[in-house]
Design a protein around this motif. Structure first.
Motif, PDB file in Angstrom:
ATOM      1  N   GLY A 402      39.651  31.089 -14.623  1.00  0.00           N
ATOM      2  CA  GLY A 402      39.992  31.903 -15.782  1.00  0.00           C
ATOM      3  C   GLY A 402      39.349  33.282 -15.726  1.00  0.00           C
ATOM      4  N   ILE A 403      38.075  33.321 -15.368  1.00  0.00           N
ATOM      5  CA  ILE A 403      37.375  34.613 -15.257  1.00  0.00           C
ATOM      6  C   ILE A 403      38.000  35.460 -14.157  1.00  0.00           C
ATOM      7  CG2 ILE A 403      35.179  35.671 -14.651  1.00  0.00           C
ATOM      8  CD1 ILE A 403      33.811  33.219 -15.951  1.00  0.00           C
ATOM      9  N   ALA A 404      38.316  34.826 -13.023  1.00  0.00           N
ATOM     10  CA  ALA A 404      38.953  35.568 -11.923  1.00  0.00           C
ATOM     11  C   ALA A 404      40.309  36.111 -12.338  1.00  0.00           C
ATOM     12  CB  ALA A 404      39.088  34.660 -10.712  1.00  0.00           C
ATOM     13  N   ALA A 405      41.034  35.360 -13.164  1.00  0.00           N
ATOM     14  CA  ALA A 405      42.334  35.839 -13.643  1.00  0.00           C
ATOM     15  C   ALA A 405      42.161  37.092 -14.490  1.00  0.00           C
ATOM     16  CB  ALA A 405      43.032  34.743 -14.443  1.00  0.00           C
ATOM     17  N   PHE A 406      41.116  37.133 -15.326  1.00  0.00           N
ATOM     18  CA  PHE A 406      40.841  38.336 -16.111  1.00  0.00           C
ATOM     19  C   PHE A 406      40.514  39.525 -15.199  1.00  0.00           C
ATOM     20  CE2 PHE A 406      39.966  35.451 -19.785  1.00  0.00           C
ATOM     21  CZ  PHE A 406      40.837  36.054 -20.690  1.00  0.00           C
ATOM     22  N   VAL A 407      39.718  39.257 -14.151  1.00  0.00           N
ATOM     23  CA  VAL A 407      39.366  40.327 -13.211  1.00  0.00           C
ATOM     24  C   VAL A 407      40.607  40.833 -12.477  1.00  0.00           C
ATOM     25  CG1 VAL A 407      38.073  40.880 -11.114  1.00  0.00           C
ATOM     26  CG2 VAL A 407      37.012  39.479 -12.902  1.00  0.00           C
ATOM     27  N   GLY A 408      41.430  39.895 -11.989  1.00  0.00           N
ATOM     28  CA  GLY A 408      42.654  40.289 -11.307  1.00  0.00           C
ATOM     29  C   GLY A 408      43.599  41.045 -12.215  1.00  0.00           C
ATOM     30  N   LEU A 409      43.646  40.629 -13.478  1.00  0.00           N
ATOM     31  CA  LEU A 409      44.506  41.314 -14.455  1.00  0.00           C
ATOM     32  C   LEU A 409      44.036  42.746 -14.688  1.00  0.00           C
ATOM     33  CD1 LEU A 409      46.837  40.958 -16.537  1.00  0.00           C
ATOM     34  CD2 LEU A 409      45.087  40.248 -18.172  1.00  0.00           C
ATOM     35  N   ARG A 410      42.748  42.916 -14.811  1.00  0.00           N
ATOM     36  CA  ARG A 410      42.210  44.260 -15.084  1.00  0.00           C
ATOM     37  C   ARG A 410      42.463  45.206 -13.922  1.00  0.00           C
ATOM     38  NH1 ARG A 410      35.893  45.634 -16.689  1.00  0.00           N
ATOM     39  NH2 ARG A 410      36.168  47.902 -16.861  1.00  0.00           N
ATOM     40  N   ARG A 411      42.302  44.667 -12.699  1.00  0.00           N
ATOM     41  CA  ARG A 411      42.460  45.504 -11.509  1.00  0.00           C
ATOM     42  C   ARG A 411      43.877  45.529 -10.968  1.00  0.00           C
ATOM     43  NH1 ARG A 411      37.121  43.772  -7.904  1.00  0.00           N
ATOM     44  NH2 ARG A 411      35.536  44.312  -9.470  1.00  0.00           N
ATOM     45  N   LYS A 412      44.735  44.665 -11.537  1.00  0.00           N
ATOM     46  CA  LYS A 412      46.107  44.532 -11.038  1.00  0.00           C
ATOM     47  C   LYS A 412      46.120  44.148  -9.560  1.00  0.00           C
ATOM     48  CE  LYS A 412      48.067  45.819 -14.927  1.00  0.00           C
ATOM     49  NZ  LYS A 412      48.888  44.888 -15.739  1.00  0.00           N
ATOM     50  N   LYS A 413      45.220  43.243  -9.186  1.00  0.00           N
ATOM     51  CA  LYS A 413      45.076  42.807  -7.798  1.00  0.00           C
ATOM     52  C   LYS A 413      45.486  41.350  -7.683  1.00  0.00           C
ATOM     53  CE  LYS A 413      43.200  46.510  -5.872  1.00  0.00           C
ATOM     54  NZ  LYS A 413      43.819  47.226  -4.732  1.00  0.00           N
ATOM     55  N   ALA A 414      46.659  41.114  -7.120  1.00  0.00           N
ATOM     56  CA  ALA A 414      47.108  39.740  -6.925  1.00  0.00           C
ATOM     57  C   ALA A 414      46.238  39.008  -5.912  1.00  0.00           C
ATOM     58  CB  ALA A 414      48.568  39.724  -6.473  1.00  0.00           C
ATOM     59  N   ALA A 415      45.634  39.727  -4.974  1.00  0.00           N
ATOM     60  CA  ALA A 415      44.769  39.092  -3.978  1.00  0.00           C
ATOM     61  C   ALA A 415      43.597  38.382  -4.645  1.00  0.00           C
ATOM     62  CB  ALA A 415      44.262  40.122  -2.977  1.00  0.00           C
TER      63      ALA A 415
END
Length: 554
Positions: A402-415
């Motif tokens: 869940g935390i990683a999803a927030f980080v990916g969402l903020r950075r727009k990084k699917a990786a």
């Protein structure tokens, strides 16, 4: 760090290195500590006892359960189990190894399909998604027929897609493999091995107007090959057992689908939360993959995406409309979903698809809440099914996603999403099943009581199951059990020949108990007062497991 997301999508690279890495990584997930937990009733015990009796009797044509005919399923899974028992001996590992192997083969074949049709990156992502779907790994580590069915149905539908996609000299090979796989699917679970792939292929031809495929798919020689593989067992078992065709084809297929005779009715929406939960967190991105499929429908691989959608939709709809539902039935949908979602993320990597913002918001919220809930649940629930350690480990994996999803969402990084989802789902697939199944084994395993029978029962001792038949008890006891009361799924077999000595009512069992012959019985704790009222000789407790008791008259 090079990941499945950043690697090249070049189809020309040698696939064997990828296959070896995938086999090692996901082989560990499927096989580690596979024999640690005893077999669970009723499914695991049943599908171990049938091949045990096959080996004991030397009869691989007519399946028997508790030494009466059992025709609910074809024999492919039993044969694989029997081979495993011959290689590894009678153990929990041997009983579960065929299903785990089929699960691993499903991951590897999904990679092959994805790589061949969409490119190397898509293949690696699809294999990773399938191999880190918790439901797929858990069922793969569980001794049931459904994983064997899933692999061969995946091979059937996948080989047809590969044949249509190739259109070169390998197309003929894929078509013939399609017929062999279809035959093995039928030998795994019956006519759905024809009905479901046939429905997918016919709908695909209708929607794409590609009727020329009927000329290309080697129907005459392919049908002959299919019959050479599938027909011999059906012919032999029918010749040996004239009652087989009516029971198997009518009762186990049409009545199972159309009626509630098996007592497994669930509402039509039953499999929606099952699919969503068992493929978490990847299931959040299925709508985006389907929408992308429509947008890409006119591209060279648009037909393949449509085929994958039909693959998942036909199987999902079929089982949703059935009057008999169990969670593992939906398993053959998973490879198609993995391929669609893997191909979608591959297009995101090439910037041919936008970053999936809304699905990631939902994933972040659900995973964070679920993770926190998992950690707190053992502390707040009155009778939690998870230990504090299990809740902490499982909850932490979900929370990290869940935390990683927030980080990916903020950075727009699917990786970020792919690496974190893949890593923590993989860890969850390793640590989760032992935690969950260990607690289940406390309630649904009869290993200790069955092994106690082996120690205490002599050759003249009658062993019975009083108002409760557990197939795992038969397996661990290694002998035939007298059934007292409800015959359940053994009802058909109990009516074949004179079985009166092995299927009794309570009064008949009371006479046996007081006859002076040594008797040992498995009984639930709440049924013990009723037994005491029936018999003169007081029961003596030999052992206990949860609410199950082993009692004797001597």
């Amino acid at each position: 760090m090079k990941t499945a997301f950043t690697v090249s999508s070049n189809r020309e690279q040698n696939p064997f290195k990828d296959l070896i890495i995938l086999a090692v990584v996901f082989g560990f997930a499927f096989f580690q500590r596979l024999g640690q937990i005893p077999l669970l009733d009723s499914d695991e015990g049943r599908y171990a006892e049938i091949p045990r009796e096959m080996l004991e009797r030397g009869d691989f044509i007519t399946p028997f359960l508790n030494y009466v005919k059992y025709f609910e399923k074809p024999p492919l899974h039993y044969w694989l189990e029997a081979i495993s028992f011959k290689i590894f001996g009678f153990s929990e590992f041997a009983a579960r190894a065929p299903g785990a192997l089929m699960g691993l083969c499903g991951v590897l074949f999904t990679y092959h399909v994805g790589r061949t049709v969409f490119g190397r990156r898509a293949g690696l992502l699809a294999a990773t998604i399938l191999g880190t779907s918790l439901g797929f790994v858990v069922i793969g580590r569980y001794n049931v027929i459904d994983m064997t069915l899933t692999f061969w149905m995946t091979a059937t539908l996948g080989c047809f897609l590969l044949a249509v996609h190739d259109r070169g000299r390998r197309a003929g090979l894929y078509y013939y493999l399609f017929y062999v796989a279809a035959a093995l699917t039928v030998l795994a679970k019956g006519l759905i091995g024809l009905v479901l792939p046939g429905g997918v292929i016919v709908l695909f031809m209708i929607l794409t107007r590609r009727w020329r495929l009927l000329r290309e798919m080697r129907l005459p020689t392919g049908t002959l090959l299919f019959l050479l593989v599938a027909a011999p067992w059906f012919i032999l078992v029918s010749l040996h057992n004239p009652e087989f065709p009516r029971f198997f084809f009518i009762h186990e297929h049409f009545e199972r689908f159309l009626t509630k005779v098996h007592g497994r009715y669930e509402p039509p929406w039953f499999f929606i939360p099952v699919l969503a939960g068992f493929m978490l967190p990847w299931s959040f991105y299925l709508p985006s993959a389907i929408r992308g499929m429509w947008q890409e429908r006119h591209t060279p691989t648009g037909g393949a995406r449509l085929y994958l959608l039909l693959w998942g939709a036909v199987i999902f709809t079929f089982f949703s409309l059935s009057s008999s539902k169990l969670i593992p039935y939906i398993l053959p949908v998973f490879p198609a979903v993995a391929l669609l979602v893997g191909e979608f993320f591959s297009r995101v990597a090439d910037r041919r698809a936008p970053f999936p913002t809304l699905p990631t918001v939902l994933a972040a919220a659900v995973l964070t809440i679920g993770g926190a809930g998992g950690i707190l649940f053992p502390h707040l629930a009155r009778n939690p099914k998870l230990s504090v350690l299990a809740g902490a480990v499982i909850g932490s994996c979900l929370l990290a996603q869940g935390i990683a999803a927030f980080v990916g969402l903020r950075r727009k990084k699917a990786a970020v999403l792919l690496v974190s989802f893949g890593l923590f789902s993989y860890l969850l697939g390793i640590v989760g099943p032992p935690f969950i199944l260990a607690r289940t084994a406390e309630r649904k395993s009869f290993r200790e009581l069955g092994q106690l029978v082996k120690e205490k029962a002599g050759p003249d001792t009658a062993v019975a199951s009083f108002q409760t038949y557990q197939q795992g008890f038969s397996y661990y006891a290694g002998r035939r059990i007298i059934i007292v009361g409800d015959r359940g799924e053994l009802d058909f077999g109990s009516r074949q020949g004179d079985q009166s000595a092995w299927f009794m009512d309570e009064q008949g069992f009371a006479r046996l108990w007081d006859s002076g012959r040594p008797v040992i019985a498995l009984i639930k704790e709440d049924a013990l007062p009723g037994l005491k009222k029936l018999v003169t000789t007081p029961p003596r407790e030999l052992g206990r497991k949860g609410k199950a008791l082993l009692v004797a008259n001597h």
